[in-house]
Scaffold this motif. Structure first.
Motif, PDB file in Angstrom:
ATOM      1  N   SER A 148       4.459  47.805  51.638  1.00 46.95           N
ATOM      2  CA  SER A 148       4.191  46.488  52.467  1.00 46.95           C
ATOM      3  C   SER A 148       3.849  45.551  51.778  1.00 46.95           C
ATOM      4  O   SER A 148       4.285  44.269  52.056  1.00 46.95           O
ATOM      5  CB  SER A 148       2.997  46.869  53.465  1.00 46.95           C
ATOM      6  OG  SER A 148       3.504  47.995  54.093  1.00 46.95           O
ATOM      7  N   CYS A 179       6.890  44.072  50.230  1.00 44.89           N
ATOM      8  CA  CYS A 179       7.812  43.280  51.211  1.00 44.89           C
ATOM      9  C   CYS A 179       7.226  42.133  51.454  1.00 44.89           C
ATOM     10  O   CYS A 179       7.991  40.981  51.523  1.00 44.89           O
ATOM     11  CB  CYS A 179       7.930  44.314  52.263  1.00 44.89           C
ATOM     12  SG  CYS A 179       9.205  45.594  51.661  1.00 44.89           S
ATOM     13  N   MET A 180       5.895  41.790  51.658  1.00 44.62           N
ATOM     14  CA  MET A 180       5.097  40.667  52.144  1.00 44.62           C
ATOM     15  C   MET A 180       5.329  39.771  51.100  1.00 44.62           C
ATOM     16  O   MET A 180       5.499  38.191  51.232  1.00 44.62           O
ATOM     17  CB  MET A 180       3.731  41.007  52.315  1.00 44.62           C
ATOM     18  CG  MET A 180       3.453  41.763  53.502  1.00 44.62           C
ATOM     19  SD  MET A 180       1.542  42.133  53.718  1.00 44.62           S
ATOM     20  CE  MET A 180       1.796  42.960  55.180  1.00 44.62           C
ATOM     21  N   GLU A 186       7.091  36.183  51.476  1.00 48.79           N
ATOM     22  CA  GLU A 186       6.325  34.848  51.145  1.00 48.79           C
ATOM     23  C   GLU A 186       6.982  34.015  50.148  1.00 48.79           C
ATOM     24  O   GLU A 186       7.052  32.700  50.425  1.00 48.79           O
ATOM     25  CB  GLU A 186       4.932  35.186  50.567  1.00 48.79           C
ATOM     26  CG  GLU A 186       3.763  34.156  50.213  1.00 48.79           C
ATOM     27  CD  GLU A 186       3.593  33.252  51.421  1.00 48.79           C
ATOM     28  OE1 GLU A 186       3.506  32.034  51.205  1.00 48.79           O
ATOM     29  OE2 GLU A 186       3.600  33.894  52.709  1.00 48.79           O
ATOM     30  N   SER A 188      13.098  42.236  55.447  1.00 51.21           N
ATOM     31  CA  SER A 188      11.757  42.629  54.889  1.00 51.21           C
ATOM     32  C   SER A 188      10.875  42.681  56.015  1.00 51.21           C
ATOM     33  O   SER A 188       9.789  43.326  56.186  1.00 51.21           O
ATOM     34  CB  SER A 188      11.181  41.307  53.760  1.00 51.21           C
ATOM     35  OG  SER A 188      12.169  41.409  52.747  1.00 51.21           O
ATOM     36  N   GLY A 189      10.909  41.592  56.856  1.00 56.32           N
ATOM     37  CA  GLY A 189      10.066  41.494  58.121  1.00 56.32           C
ATOM     38  C   GLY A 189       9.868  42.997  58.944  1.00 56.32           C
ATOM     39  O   GLY A 189       8.941  43.525  59.390  1.00 56.32           O
ATOM     40  N   ILE A 222       8.308  45.864  57.102  1.00 62.16           N
ATOM     41  CA  ILE A 222       6.693  45.551  56.991  1.00 62.16           C
ATOM     42  C   ILE A 222       6.301  45.878  58.245  1.00 62.16           C
ATOM     43  O   ILE A 222       5.147  46.614  58.377  1.00 62.16           O
ATOM     44  CB  ILE A 222       6.376  44.081  56.777  1.00 62.16           C
ATOM     45  CG1 ILE A 222       6.804  43.689  55.390  1.00 62.16           C
ATOM     46  CG2 ILE A 222       5.011  43.938  57.009  1.00 62.16           C
ATOM     47  CD1 ILE A 222       6.746  41.964  55.347  1.00 62.16           C
TER      48      ILE A 222
END
Length: 428
Positions: free
Chosen positions: A24, A27-28, A32, A45-46, A49
């Motif tokens: 997670s 991916c964040m 970002e 990615s969203g 997550i």
């Protein structure tokens, strides 16, 4: 033993929680920094997550009630394999990007590590699946997830590493680890080689079965480009086979051999898993062996429909290919169920795929002599199956069937830890 396994389960659950948390965060970070790895876009990615966080929360509540346990199971088996694999691939894509001078080392680490990516979720969730139908569905979903890995070969300039991964062999070796752990969770064993009493009848039948299987590989391959029956049955034109000029992998003979190994290992392991699940689902049912062979072959055949996308074929052409492999699917199941030796089925399967992969481009312009009688091409798969069906019927009758039934019984033979796993496996 029960306390030891319980402690092991707790440790594996914690490992899974850590793996989900790290995935997670990765991916964040990608989201970002708006870094595109070629694998994870911002939208993907969203989504990953979100499912990872839901899975993490449910894992924490998993032991609170049966509702949370079931919810955790559903999320884990439906989403985690894909999510964790994508995060894993994205991590190594970042390493490739930031450390281009070490691509060979990174590539080796990525290949070796891939075998263990799904270990925690396999032990925590897949080993706890209660019903045979859910086991079958979810194993096939994992197979599909593994196949996605083939679409992301190494960036490494090392041709062998690239071919090794692109061939899918890394997935085949990883699937061994997955299947071993899944079966262990179900209280079963991965029977690569069931010991047999080599009587005269068994020996001669096995030799004849394998000889027919290999001949059938050549027959099924060459009848599609033969000018007459003799060229299909025995007078094979080997000049149409050349790994150096492969239609599928032009100028890359090593990939021909690696892809052959992958097909033999991976698809026979998948067939083994299907046969075990069917053996349990059809326990105490009439004609269990026959149903196992036919259903496993049907699943094997239908799994070729994605070739419409990967090989850019139309529906009719792909349907003929699906029909082509039905009888060989039955035969490969019988080879294992009768001999108890999965490696023999792998060899026969590997010969089939080698013949396909080694065909030269000129074969694309050669039509079978059978097309002169029925131009649609439907006669080729009909004849291929018609030749194999008598042997299939023969092997599924008489003393041979009794021998197969004994080996099916062995497939479901519980391990020594069955007293522990029986708590989660329904008894028939």
């Amino acid at each position: 033993m029960a306390k030891t396994e319980k402690k092991g389960g707790i440790r594996m659950k914690r490992c899974l929680q850590i793996q989900i948390a790290v995935s997670s965060l990765l991916c964040m970070f990608l989201l970002e920094m708006q870094i595109r790895t070629g694998i994870l876009s911002p939208v993907k990615s969203g989504i990953i997550i979100s499912t990872l966080m839901i899975s993490l929360i449910l894992l924490q509540l998993r032991d609170k009630s049966e509702y949370f346990f079931n919810a955790s199971q559903i999320v884990n088996v439906l989403f985690l394999p894909y999510d964790l694999e994508m995060a894993y691939l994205a991590f190594f894509q970042l390493l490739f990007k930031f450390f281009p001078q070490a691509t060979n080392l990174i590539g080796i680490l990525r290949i070796v590590g891939f075998a263990f990516v799904l270990v925690p979720v396999t032990v925590v969730s897949y080993g706890k699946l209660r019903y045979w139908l859910s086991r079958l569905i979810n194993i096939e979903m994992v197979v599909f997830t593994f196949l996605i890995f083939d679409d992301y070969p190494l960036i490494s300039p090392n041709s062998f590493l690239r071919n090794f991964e692109y061939s899918g062999l890394v997935c085949a070796l990883s699937f061994i680890v997955f299947l071993y752990l899944v079966l262990k969770g179900w209280g079963l064993k991965l029977w690569i080689n069931i010991r047999q009493k080599w009587t005269r009848v068994f020996t001669f039948t096995t030799i004849g079965l394998i000889a027919f299987g290999i001949w059938y590989d050549f027959f099924a391959a060459f009848i599609q480009i033969a000018d007459n029956f003799s060229e299909a049955i025995w007078n094979w034109n080997f000049s149409l086979l050349n790994p150096n000029q492969s239609l599928f992998f032009p100028g890359n003979p090593s990939l021909v051999y690696l892809a052959t190994l992958d097909a033999g290992i991976f698809e026979e392991l998948e067939r083994y898993a299907i046969l075990v699940v069917l053996a349990g689902a059809l326990k105490n049912k009439k004609f269990r062996a026959q149903k196992m062979v036919l259903i496993s072959a049907l699943i094997f055949s239908l799994s070729h429909y994605p070739n419409m996308i990967s090989e850019h074929k139309d529906f009719i052409t792909t349907s003929y290919q699906v029909m082509d492999v039905f009888a060989i699917g039955c035969l490969l199941a019988i080879i294992y169920l009768y001999t108890g030796k999965l490696w023999l089925a792998m060899i026969v399967h590997g010969v089939w795929d080698f013949l396909v992969f080694a065909m030269i481009p000129a074969t694309m312009d050669i039509a079978s002599f059978l097309d002169l009688y029925v131009p649609s091409g439907i006669l080729v798969p009909v004849v291929i199956n018609a030749v194999g069906i008598p042997i299939i019927i023969f092997m599924l009758s008489g003393k041979r069937l009794s021998h197969i039934e004994k080996n099916i019984y062995t497939l479901l033979k519980p391990t020594k830890s069955v007293m522990v796993v029986n708590k989660i496996i329904p008894q028939n």
